[in-house]
Structure formats: C-alpha cells, structure tokens
Write a protein that holds these residues in place. Structure first.
Motif, PDB file in Angstrom:
ATOM      1  N   ARG A  31       0.875  -1.302  -0.152  1.00 31.98           N
ATOM      2  CA  ARG A  31       0.121   0.326  -0.056  1.00 31.98           C
ATOM      3  C   ARG A  31       1.095   0.973  -0.055  1.00 31.98           C
ATOM      4  NH1 ARG A  31      -2.950  -3.165   3.283  1.00 31.98           N
ATOM      5  NH2 ARG A  31      -1.968  -2.439   5.763  1.00 31.98           N
ATOM      6  N   LEU A  33       3.292   1.867  -1.305  1.00 29.02           N
ATOM      7  CA  LEU A  33       4.059   2.232  -2.551  1.00 29.02           C
ATOM      8  C   LEU A  33       3.215   2.360  -3.575  1.00 29.02           C
ATOM      9  CD1 LEU A  33       7.172  -0.939  -1.829  1.00 29.02           C
ATOM     10  CD2 LEU A  33       7.592   1.324  -2.013  1.00 29.02           C
ATOM     11  N   GLY A  34       1.916   2.118  -3.612  1.00 27.84           N
ATOM     12  CA  GLY A  34       1.384   2.371  -4.813  1.00 27.84           C
ATOM     13  C   GLY A  34       0.761   1.227  -5.067  1.00 27.84           C
ATOM     14  N   ASP A  36      -0.645  -3.121  -6.463  1.00 23.90           N
ATOM     15  CA  ASP A  36      -2.002  -3.745  -6.228  1.00 23.90           C
ATOM     16  C   ASP A  36      -2.063  -4.267  -4.986  1.00 23.90           C
ATOM     17  OD1 ASP A  36      -2.598  -2.941  -8.492  1.00 23.90           O
ATOM     18  OD2 ASP A  36      -1.676  -4.626  -8.995  1.00 23.90           O
TER      19      ASP A  36
END
Length: 303
Positions: A31, A33-34, A36
């Motif tokens: 999360r 690190l953006g 999935d």
C-alpha cells in the motif's frame, strides 16, 4: 535475497518480508508503495505465487522508502505459515541414516521404498524460538533436521523432471519424534506413525526462502546441535530419493496444493542410533546453508 516470516504485529499474525537490514509487513508495504493489493498472510502469497513474486521483489528493493514501516526486532516471530494445508514427511530417505539404523542393503537404492507420513498442520507447526513439548508418556524424544519445501503451484501426477515448477520456497525444519511411542512390536504392522510423529509442536519451521535464491537444494550443508554439541552434520546430497522423485510419488497419491509443506528426510546423527534422547531444558539448533537457522527449547508436556 529475502525470506518470508510471520510476525505478531499489533496482536495479529502478519506476513512479513525479511532482509538483512529489516523486516517489513507485506500488505502495508504494498500500500505504501502504491502497488496492487497483496495478501496479509504468507499462505495467501502461495495461493498465487507467480503473480506475487514481482511485488515481493519490489518491496525488497524499496527498503529506503519503507523505514517507517519496519517491524521492531523484538516483535514475536510465529510459524511462517499460518497454516500449511498439509505437512508431509519423507521417511528414511538418507543413505547414512539407513546405515546408522542398521537397515539391510542401506546403500542400495533399489532395495528401498519411498514412503511418507503426515503431521497435523495446525497443531504440529511452530516457528523459530518456540517451545517444543515432549509428548505425554514419551521417554525417547528424538530430533531430525530436514530440508522442507513449500508448494507454490498445484501438482497432480507430475513428472519428476518438472518438480521445480511446483516449488515456491524452502526452509529449515525439525521433525521431532517420539521413538518409543512410534513402535508397536506387539502388532503385525509394527509401527504407529500417528503416536510417534503427529504430536503437538513436533514440526518447527524456519523462515521461508524463495526457491529462486536456492539454485541447488540437492547440495546444501545441514547441521543440528543439541545444547551446542553437533549431532547431525551432512549435506542434502545424501538423499536417496530426490525432490523430483518425492513430488512425483506424492502427486500420484494426492493433489499437492499451494501452501502444502513437504519435509524431505533426515541424515545420520539421530538420537535413536546412539540411544541418546532429549530432556526438558535442552536447546536444539538447526541450520541449513542458504536458508538460515532455527532454534527451539524442549519443555515437559503441558499438564
């Protein structure tokens, strides 16, 4: 290189990625690190292992961005898998172990038969630093260091040559055995595998190392100490039936599923061969090259 562990973070078992510099909760790191979404459990990773490997590599390469998420070193480490679907163990699968147990034709592969037994996943599996309990009524409690593997892709009646496609990770394991409870000399079948092998806390597992970091699992140094004294010191090259033969045999008997664990046998040096067994207070340490170490303490049975 990294390994996979489960830590008790904020009171909940949490899948973590461990490097030489830190330990990072996998779902929270993804999360941050953006990326999935990734599972919060290690067993969740193995259910779609191929899809999750790039995400794990991304987390391992982003330690500088994840410092604030690092899990403190004193957070308890649990069994790495919460919990395997099945735990299967290869019996009598090293030439030198057969020899020390005085099995006829110990060095003749054609005279041997590959066989397995179960351990109950939720009751037997414990993690590093755990307490292992001597089974009730047991007077001959024994150790066996083993290379364990985790299935990462369903295997049904596979060819031995295809085994690498189905192995996701490896770890250090110890198969603790109640030798006296295992014997049933008054019966025609002579052994009681459940009484001897399936007791609570009998299968400690160490952190899981992805298979990509272990080029040749058939040539790893392995060593087990009891209270600092070396008892087993061998290499996995001593297996009679290699991993491919084991998975081919098992997958003809039953479907192997992601998250299942297979222990591949133990070399010479077990207590039964020298009539030396474990007692409460003993410390057992096991190490396998490239996979790290596992340490447990032996305690009496629970009341």
């Amino acid at each position: 290189m990294f390994s996979l562990t489960t830590r008790l973070v904020h009171g909940a078992p949490t899948g973590c990625l461990q490097t030489a510099r830190g330990c990072y909760p996998i779902a929270a790191s993804a999360r941050a690190l953006g990326m999935d979404a990734m599972p919060d459990s290690i067993i969740g990773l193995f259910r779609d292992w191929a899809a999750h490997q790039p995400g794990l590599a991304r987390i391992a390469g982003a330690e500088g961005e994840l410092r604030a998420l690092a899990v403190p070193a004193d957070v308890p480490e649990l069994a790495p898998l919460q919990y395997p679907g099945k735990v299967l163990c290869a019996g009598a699968n090293y030439y030198d172990h057969l020899a020390e147990m005085k099995v006829p034709d110990a060095h003749d592969k054609s005279a041997q038969r590959l066989f397995f037994f179960f351990k109950p996943a939720r009751q037997a599996v414990v993690g590093p630093g755990a307490t292992v309990r001597i089974p009730r009524g047991c007077q001959s409690f024994d150790w066996e260091i083993e290379l364990a593997l985790v299935i990462g892709r369903e295997a049904r009646a596979i060819a031995a040559r295809d085994w690498r496609q189905h192995v996701a990770a490896y770890c250090v394991a110890i198969d603790f055995s109640a030798r006296d409870l295992n014997r049933a000399p008054e019966t025609f079948y002579k052994f009681d595998w459940v009484a001897g092998k399936a007791h609570d806390t009998s299968c400690p597992l160490g952190p899981l190392v992805p298979a990509a970091f272990v080029p040749d699992p058939h040539d790893l140094a392995m060593r087990l100490d009891v209270n600092g004294d070396v008892r087993q010191d061998a290499r996995t090259a001593g297996m009679i039936f290699d991993i491919g033969e084991q998975l081919a045999t098992l997958s003809r008997i039953m479907t192997l599923e992601p998250g299942d664990v297979v222990l591949t046998g133990t070399p010479a040096g077990v207590g039964a061969a020298r009539r030396s067994f474990l007692a409460a207070g003993d410390v057992v340490s096991a190490r396998i090259e490239s996979l790290g170490a596992l340490r447990v303490e032996i305690q009496p049975p629970l009341a």
